[in-house]
Motif scaffolding. Structure first.
Motif, PDB file in Angstrom:
ATOM      1  N   GLY A  70       0.607  27.756  -8.164  1.00  0.00           N
ATOM      2  CA  GLY A  70       0.552  26.443  -7.525  1.00  0.00           C
ATOM      3  C   GLY A  70      -0.459  26.338  -6.403  1.00  0.00           C
ATOM      4  N   HIS A 130      -8.660  15.096 -11.674  1.00  0.00           N
ATOM      5  CA  HIS A 130      -7.880  14.353 -10.686  1.00  0.00           C
ATOM      6  C   HIS A 130      -8.243  14.696  -9.255  1.00  0.00           C
ATOM      7  CE1 HIS A 130      -5.463  12.502 -13.720  1.00  0.00           C
ATOM      8  NE2 HIS A 130      -5.329  13.661 -14.306  1.00  0.00           N
ATOM      9  N   TYR A 142       0.411  18.407 -17.514  1.00  0.00           N
ATOM     10  CA  TYR A 142       0.431  19.194 -16.280  1.00  0.00           C
ATOM     11  C   TYR A 142       1.842  19.734 -16.093  1.00  0.00           C
ATOM     12  CZ  TYR A 142      -4.044  16.960 -15.524  1.00  0.00           C
ATOM     13  OH  TYR A 142      -5.334  16.532 -15.680  1.00  0.00           O
ATOM     14  N   THR A 173      -4.528  23.506  -8.138  1.00  0.00           N
ATOM     15  CA  THR A 173      -3.810  22.445  -8.850  1.00  0.00           C
ATOM     16  C   THR A 173      -4.804  21.408  -9.381  1.00  0.00           C
ATOM     17  OG1 THR A 173      -3.591  20.944  -6.961  1.00  0.00           O
ATOM     18  CG2 THR A 173      -1.919  22.687  -7.174  1.00  0.00           C
ATOM     19  N   ALA A 174      -4.284  20.533 -10.214  1.00  0.00           N
ATOM     20  CA  ALA A 174      -5.114  19.449 -10.742  1.00  0.00           C
ATOM     21  C   ALA A 174      -5.676  18.604  -9.608  1.00  0.00           C
ATOM     22  CB  ALA A 174      -4.287  18.583 -11.682  1.00  0.00           C
ATOM     23  N   GLU A 175      -4.969  18.559  -8.483  1.00  0.00           N
ATOM     24  CA  GLU A 175      -5.391  17.703  -7.379  1.00  0.00           C
ATOM     25  C   GLU A 175      -6.435  18.343  -6.468  1.00  0.00           C
ATOM     26  OE1 GLU A 175      -2.277  17.876  -8.401  1.00  0.00           O
ATOM     27  OE2 GLU A 175      -1.345  15.888  -8.413  1.00  0.00           O
ATOM     28  N   ILE A 202      -3.549  29.497 -10.245  1.00  0.00           N
ATOM     29  CA  ILE A 202      -3.051  28.343 -11.000  1.00  0.00           C
ATOM     30  C   ILE A 202      -1.548  28.485 -11.235  1.00  0.00           C
ATOM     31  CG2 ILE A 202      -3.084  27.221 -13.274  1.00  0.00           C
ATOM     32  CD1 ILE A 202      -6.125  27.719 -13.338  1.00  0.00           C
ATOM     33  N   ALA A 262       3.343  23.496  -8.882  1.00  0.00           N
ATOM     34  CA  ALA A 262       2.390  23.361  -9.987  1.00  0.00           C
ATOM     35  C   ALA A 262       2.202  24.728 -10.638  1.00  0.00           C
ATOM     36  CB  ALA A 262       1.053  22.835  -9.474  1.00  0.00           C
ATOM     37  N   LYS A 308      -1.759  10.243 -10.160  1.00  0.00           N
ATOM     38  CA  LYS A 308      -2.088  11.670 -10.099  1.00  0.00           C
ATOM     39  C   LYS A 308      -0.868  12.468 -10.547  1.00  0.00           C
ATOM     40  CE  LYS A 308      -5.850  11.585  -6.834  1.00  0.00           C
ATOM     41  NZ  LYS A 308      -6.714  12.537  -6.138  1.00  0.00           N
ATOM     42  N   PRO A 309      -1.119  13.703 -11.027  1.00  0.00           N
ATOM     43  CA  PRO A 309      -0.020  14.448 -11.637  1.00  0.00           C
ATOM     44  C   PRO A 309       1.221  14.600 -10.742  1.00  0.00           C
ATOM     45  CG  PRO A 309      -2.102  15.520 -12.142  1.00  0.00           C
ATOM     46  CD  PRO A 309      -2.416  14.390 -11.194  1.00  0.00           C
ATOM     47  N   PHE A 310       1.035  15.053  -9.512  1.00  0.00           N
ATOM     48  CA  PHE A 310       2.210  15.343  -8.702  1.00  0.00           C
ATOM     49  C   PHE A 310       3.008  14.081  -8.388  1.00  0.00           C
ATOM     50  CE2 PHE A 310       4.712  16.467  -4.966  1.00  0.00           C
ATOM     51  CZ  PHE A 310       5.281  17.648  -5.392  1.00  0.00           C
ATOM     52  N   GLU A 311       2.307  12.985  -8.123  1.00  0.00           N
ATOM     53  CA  GLU A 311       3.023  11.738  -7.818  1.00  0.00           C
ATOM     54  C   GLU A 311       3.731  11.204  -9.068  1.00  0.00           C
ATOM     55  OE1 GLU A 311       3.552  10.767  -4.740  1.00  0.00           O
ATOM     56  OE2 GLU A 311       2.350  12.527  -4.186  1.00  0.00           O
TER      57      GLU A 311
END
Lengths: 326, 326
Positions: B295, A323, A240, B298-300, B292, A213, A187-190
């Motif tokens: 933050g 995601h 991202y 987010t994508a998550e 967005i 983000a 996933k993006p943040f990880e």
């Protein structure tokens, strides 16, 4: 005269737009076959005709339709992602054995995902092969910066690394503070946390506490000579984006061999380096997005403001990841 | 179940995309005539066929090509913007005299610009008429907020006004802190300063000190019943975006009659109101962009993250403004 910001965006977002010239767009598409998989209507990527002709497609695993210019990964109707991925892997192994493509000499041993409509995970493939299929690839980019508080950007300085001069792709060019590709199931943040540690020696807890983000940039890249391997391959991309505001006490330094050195550059120094063409193309796009979000590039000082904003958020022709579902 | 963020975006970005269904897109375009002017190849807007047929086009000023579905403002080769604008004004005056369109009953006495390639100022027209021609309109939106410093948005509260229940368009709906249309010759930041004072009683010096440009959103709106006037008219739009972080001591209050009251809402309260459909459509888009960039989305946590980002930065089919040149 240096490069304008729109010049830099165009170096990255290079695939034509239908709306600019429908006839040219239609004729340009004839250079490609559409990648599909059994049971899914969506086009997943564009494969250069020359690649289609060269590929040692294993019998029975692929259907090549020259009239409709499609390449379909043929499976049973209930195929799993693992089954599709195995067929793709077998295909690539044969291409490597025959040394069909220069690109595959840069084998990364990293799996990249391919998604269908609604973000359905369809299969994965070796990272270095993705431009052969023209599928969307995913990454994270973070801009690490310090800011003494001037709202117009005067007090802002960015951590900018120079890529190793021995790196396969874009050697010696300037890069973003942290940037890396996202593997399957990541996933993006990880991914950001991992890359920040690997590339910039940023401790995990510092990244988690300071990264925010800030959206994404998307563009349709066409690979040139400095990308390594065959040229004109397609690489539609999603990056991202994260802003990482750091205290003056945090110092970024190389950890692996990918980065040579980090420098703390002012906005003006960064913009000069951009105009000089010193940045890797997609890093320029990420910095331009950063400058727009931070009020440094505005409608009043950037003549191509609207064109830039639209092109760095391009709506890609292919299904993309979700995601939040996985 | 409330509306998803993508539902809200789709209410605003309603015109079809070629890439989603080329055949449908081509057939849909047959509902419109393309607006052009002598000496310029670009299409400046799409006019609904029913509008073309109803319009009392003054003799000699316009060329209607039914076969190619174009409406061209006919001038000499060296026409000035003032000359083009005069012809358009004369056309509109006749339509008003004959009461041809409901839309023109909402005459604003405000001139909106129309640009050609490279941001060239071609002509201007009365604001209320722009959806008849489907030309791009421009505005500014600012999100005023207070933030006690939680980076994930927990301490963030937004100044949200409710539109007057007697307003012609979108009565009683929630709006952005500051929002307004940009007249000809106006630049985004100066428009913001004016609107912030007129609509939110924000002193000029407070706006200048605290507003930060943060990009733009673009989308292709198709007017429904709550927009007022004829439906199905096109309104491609550019909104220049500002974040205005305010101290807890600043209180926004209505100044003119357009706004009923201001409330300071938490992120959760704002998101609930969005899901309830309480916001004017384009204000929802601006808030989603804000969330967005900050933050919060987010994508998550947002399944449609990529589709949303691309659609709220749509690359419009028409030439757009360049405020850095004027």
């Amino acid at each position: 005269m240096g490069k304008s910001n729109l010049d830099l965006v165009k170096e990255c977002d290079r695939f034509p737009y239908h709306q600019d010239d429908p006839a040219f767009y239609a004729s340009h598409l004839q250079n490609y076959h559409a990648l599909k998989v059994t049971g899914c209507d969506a086009v997943l990527g564009y494969i250069l005709n020359s690649v289609v002709h060269k590929f040692p497609w294993p019998q029975g695993h692929w259907a090549i339709d020259a009239a409709n210019r499609t390449v379909t990964l043929v499976t049973g109707p209930d195929a799993t992602p693992a089954q599709r991925s195995a067929q793709v892997a077998q295909t690539l192994a044969e291409a490597v054995r025959q040394d069909t493509f220069q690109l595959l000499r840069g084998w990364r041993n990293e799996m990249y995902p391919v998604y269908g409509p609604g973000g359905e995970f369809l299969f994965e493939m070796e990272r270095s092969a993705t431009p052969l299929f023209g599928v969307v690839s995913y990454g994270v980019h973070a801009t690490c910066y310090v800011d003494d508080g001037h709202s117009t950007g005067g007090g802002l300085r960015l951590w900018i690394p120079r890529r190793s001069r021995t790196k396969q792709t874009y050697p010696g060019m300037l890069d973003n503070s942290v940037a890396g590709g996202m593997s399957s199931h990541e996933k993006p943040f990880e991914c950001l946390v991992r890359e920040a540690s690997e590339e910039a020696s940023l401790p995990e807890e510092v990244t988690r506490a300071n990264a925010r983000a800030a959206g994404c940039v998307t563009y349709f890249y066409v690979r040139g000579a400095n990308a390594g391997g065959e040229t004109d391959l397609l690489q539609p991309e999603v990056e991202y984006i994260y802003d990482v505001k750091l205290g003056a006490d945090v110092v970024l330094k190389p950890c692996d061999t990918e980065v040579e050195e980090f420098h703390l550059l002012s906005v003006e120094e960064t913009q000069q380096a951009l105009a000089n063409g010193e940045f890797k193309p997609n890093c320029a796009v990420v910095l331009i997005d950063f400058f727009i979000r931070h009020g440094i590039l505005t409608a009043e000082n950037e003549p191509d403001f609207l064109e830039i904003q639209a092109r760095i958020h391009r709506r890609l022709e292919f299904p993309t990841a979700s995601h939040a579902m996985i």
